[in-house]
Scaffold this active site. Structure first.
Site, short mmCIF file in Angstrom:
data_model
loop_
_atom_site.label_atom_id
_atom_site.label_comp_id
_atom_site.label_asym_id
_atom_site.label_seq_id
_atom_site.Cartn_x
_atom_site.Cartn_y
_atom_site.Cartn_z
N ARG A 178 1.99 6.97 -9.42
CA ARG A 178 2.74 5.87 -8.83
C ARG A 178 4.12 6.36 -8.50
NH1 ARG A 178 0.42 0.90 -9.30
NH2 ARG A 178 -1.31 1.10 -10.76
N GLU B 44 3.19 -1.42 6.33
CA GLU B 44 1.78 -1.71 6.66
C GLU B 44 1.37 -2.96 5.91
OE1 GLU B 44 -0.45 1.72 5.45
OE2 GLU B 44 0.63 3.04 6.80
N ARG C 67 -10.51 0.12 -2.11
CA ARG C 67 -10.01 1.44 -1.72
C ARG C 67 -11.18 2.39 -1.47
NH1 ARG C 67 -4.91 3.57 -3.58
NH2 ARG C 67 -4.44 5.48 -2.47
N PHE D 71 -5.33 4.66 6.37
CA PHE D 71 -3.86 4.71 6.32
C PHE D 71 -3.29 6.07 5.93
CE2 PHE D 71 -5.24 2.18 2.54
CZ PHE D 71 -4.98 3.10 1.55
N GLU E 227 -8.64 1.54 3.19
CA GLU E 227 -9.06 0.31 2.53
C GLU E 227 -10.22 -0.23 3.38
OE1 GLU E 227 -7.61 -0.66 -0.25
OE2 GLU E 227 -7.95 -2.81 -0.48
N LYS F 100 -0.81 -5.17 3.39
CA LYS F 100 -1.59 -4.83 2.20
C LYS F 100 -2.90 -5.62 2.28
CE LYS F 100 -1.22 -4.16 -2.78
NZ LYS F 100 -2.56 -4.60 -3.12
N LYS G 128 4.75 -1.51 -3.08
CA LYS G 128 4.08 -2.74 -2.67
C LYS G 128 5.01 -3.91 -2.90
CE LYS G 128 1.59 -3.26 -7.02
NZ LYS G 128 0.33 -3.41 -7.69
P1 AMP Z 1 -2.35 -2.50 -6.46
O1 AMP Z 1 -3.81 -2.37 -6.79
O2 AMP Z 1 -1.84 -3.92 -6.50
O3 AMP Z 1 -1.48 -1.51 -7.20
O4 AMP Z 1 -2.20 -2.09 -4.93
C1 AMP Z 1 -2.56 -0.85 -4.45
C2 AMP Z 1 -3.83 -0.98 -3.65
O5 AMP Z 1 -3.57 -1.67 -2.42
C3 AMP Z 1 -4.39 0.33 -3.19
O6 AMP Z 1 -5.19 0.93 -4.19
C4 AMP Z 1 -5.22 -0.05 -1.98
O7 AMP Z 1 -6.55 -0.32 -2.39
C5 AMP Z 1 -4.60 -1.35 -1.50
N1 AMP Z 1 -4.03 -1.30 -0.14
C6 AMP Z 1 -4.22 -2.25 0.79
N2 AMP Z 1 -3.58 -1.97 1.93
C7 AMP Z 1 -2.95 -0.78 1.74
C8 AMP Z 1 -2.11 0.04 2.56
N3 AMP Z 1 -1.80 -0.32 3.80
N4 AMP Z 1 -1.65 1.19 2.02
C9 AMP Z 1 -1.96 1.55 0.76
N5 AMP Z 1 -2.74 0.81 -0.07
C10 AMP Z 1 -3.24 -0.36 0.42
#
Ligand code: AMP
Length: 573
Positions: free
Chosen positions: A417, A244, A251, A342, A302, A246, A423
């Site tokens: 996590r 998917e 969130r 999602f 999101e 990002k 990611k």
């Molecule tokens: P990070 O904050 O860099 O750890 O990335 C995780 C965050 O990416 C999540 O908390 C979501 O807010 C965001 N996110 C954006 N797109 C997605 C997706 N398709 N699936 C899950 N999380 C996503």
């Protein structure tokens, strides 16, 4: 239990930074509290009244507390101020001025109710009523009681532990060891009301919390992403992976329950930190009501702002302008949100978190009627690195920050996590691919060029979730514009502390001139992570540079020691 007894425990807690000791003091406290007062005891020991998602704010600042103390003890405000300046803490100031002869017989429950009443006062004249009620309460408390009542109201308890330590203490209360921690924590992750869990657990042990389940209106701890360093690693772990995009928005955990009417069906939204945001997002509320065909559901999403003229997604800095309490309607018009759903965690009264992702996705597809306000995250299933890189490159070309790869067979990893979600972001050559989000612990007064700003460097740390404290990873003295230095100093000064908090584990040679509360989250980029004999996280950042301050998320989102170690391993591969 008398409030005085609770305060004596709080005082003992304030004198130690050893986690085992903190846990053992808390366990004794929880043992002494009866099951009708454990909810209140737990929250008061955390310096609050309620869980995060039902938070009520006191809205009493230092200035108002000076007035309250003046009224309670009939002492001129200037004398209170003078002592406050000397002691640097209004709790200690209250302790000093309160009457030594008061024989405090007030129960914990009574103080809790009075504090709650003070917090709930709102509207015209509420400030005066708060001053009156609080000064009456202070009059009825002895020295130690006055000290802690003030600290709770001002949010300055700083006893250096969080819900995680409370969970461990509950296990010690019951079993004299930490063996029940895992089971209690499991419940906390799906129902993060630690007071309620403590009550049920105190009454009937593990049997008492057996029936705590996911419920609409109570947020669940969100799943987080892991990182790996190559596409090959993703395919190796997932075999087949749903990719998917990002989205760089915010969130949102959206709750719907058409059976809970008050009088409209229940719709609530929460952040990743369990704060309720429903009032900020009327457009999301109506999209959920119109487009989710279910009696009840909890959706993981999101939300991202859309430019009303072009229909394009707006940058993150614009989206977060929607996170405000005032002018909500106007901002909603200027920056309409699109909700990208999602995941589904709860559907028609049943938890779905144990289902494999592919099954949860099927439910999503059967209940969401897509529109310009709400869509299901498009996904592409891949099983080889070539195809993966194709999808990834398309995401980058579209200006997105990367992708999230999801294991089709995995259940929802509540509050942690896991590799179920990985990611993968744009690579920036010669630097760490991703930014880190450490917390500012304090700063050093500048010398030379920067002396004019009064700040020359600052210390950042990461969160040790296991030990419930902060460990250092870098002292940063470059990369900020003049304006950023000024801004950082101003922000630190607003939340400065008289001494190093107990839960900052800092080597002597890195002691700051000014310490501050762990409330400023940064986004830092660096060239490398190295093993460090000095920094207490065990590793340090090489050539750290500030990218930005992160105002959108809370310190509960700070990079953790565990993540930092994981990044080190990735970087060294
Ligand atoms: P990070 O904050 O860099 O750890 O990335 C995780 C965050 O990416 C999540 O908390 C979501 O807010 C965001 N996110 C954006 N797109 C997605 C997706 N398709 N699936 C899950 N999380 C996503």
């Amino acid at each position: 239990m008398l409030f005085k007894t609770l305060c004596e425990y709080l005082e003992k807690l304030s004198l130690t930074s050893k986690r085992l000791e903190i846990t053992s003091i808390l366990a004794k406290l929880f043992k002494e509290a009866s099951s009708c007062e454990i909810y209140e005891t737990v929250f008061l020991s955390l310096g609050t009244l309620n869980p995060q998602y039902k938070a009520i704010k006191f809205n009493i600042a230092d200035k108002m507390m000076v007035r309250i103390l003046s009224k309670a003890y009939t002492i001129p405000e200037r004398d209170i101020l003078k002592k406050y300046k000397e002691l640097g803490d209004l709790g200690k100031t209250a302790e000093l001025f309160s009457e030594s002869f008061v024989k405090q017989e007030t129960e914990v429950l009574e103080v809790y109710q009075k504090l709650k009443r003070i917090a709930m006062e709102e509207g015209a004249g509420s400030q005066e009523r708060k001053v009156h009620l609080m000064s009456m309460l202070l009059k009825s408390l002895d020295r130690i009681g006055a000290k802690y009542a003030c600290k709770i109201i001002l949010g300055t308890m700083r006893l250096g532990f969080s819900e995680i330590t409370v969970i461990e203490a509950l296990s010690w209360m019951e079993k004299d060891d930490k063996t029940l921690k895992k089971q209690i924590e499991e419940k906390y992750r799906i129902y993060p009301n630690i007071g309620f869990i403590a009550k049920e657990f105190k009454e009937n042990g593990l049997f008492g919390i057996k029936d705590i389940h996911i419920e609409t209106g109570v947020p669940i701890l969100s799943a987080r992403c892991q990182r790996v360093d190559t596409a090959k690693d993703i395919i190796k772990r997932h075999k087949t992976s749903a990719i998917e995009y990002k989205y760089d928005g915010t969130r949102v955990q959206a709750h719907l329950d058409r059976n809970k009417l008050s009088p409209a069906p229940l719709v609530k939204t929460f952040t990743r930190n369990l704060e309720e945001t429903t009032n900020m997002f009327p457009d999301i509320v109506s999209a959920i009501l119109d487009s989710v065909k279910a009696q009840s559901a909890i959706l993981d999403c999101e939300a991202i702002g859309v430019d009303p003229k072009t229909g394009e997604f707006v940058p993150f800095q614009i989206t977060i302008k929607r996170k405000r309490k005032h002018n909500v309607k106007k901002t909603a018009k200027e920056i309409p949100l699109k909700l990208i759903v999602f995941d589904i965690l709860f559907y028609n009264r049943k938890s779905q978190i144990h289902l494999p992702f592919v099954e949860r996705r099927k439910i999503l597809e059967s209940i969401i009627k897509e529109s310009d306000k709400i869509i299901i995250a498009p996904e592409i299933v891949v099983d080889n690195t070539n195809k993966f890189m194709e999808v990834f490159n398309t995401a980058i070309e579209k200006g997105l920050e990367g992708i999230v790869a999801k294991d089709l067979t995995a259940s929802y990893t509540v509050g942690s996590r896991g590799y179920a979600w990985i990611k993968f972001k744009r690579e920036e050559k010669g630097t760490l691919e991703d930014t880190l989000e450490p917390v500012v612990l304090g700063y050093y007064r500048g010398a030379g060029q920067r002396a004019k700003f009064g700040i020359g460097a600052f210390l950042v740390g990461v969160l040790d979730e296991k030990e419930d404290n902060f460990k250092t990873i870098a002292k940063i003295g470059t990369g900020l514009t003049d304006e950023q230095w000024v801004r950082l100093k101003r922000r630190c000064d607003k939340i400065k502390l008289l001494e190093k908090p107990k839960n900052y584990i800092v080597p002597k040679e890195l002691f700051c001139d000014i310490w501050c509360e762990p409330n400023i989250l940064t986004s830092i980029r660096a060239d490398d992570i190295t093993i460090s004999p000095i920094h207490t996280a065990g590793y340090a950042l090489r050539f750290p540079r500030l990218v930005d301050f992160r105002d959108d998320i809370s310190t509960k989102d700070a990079t953790t020691v565990q993540e930092f170690k994981n990044l080190y391993k990735l970087w060294k591969k």
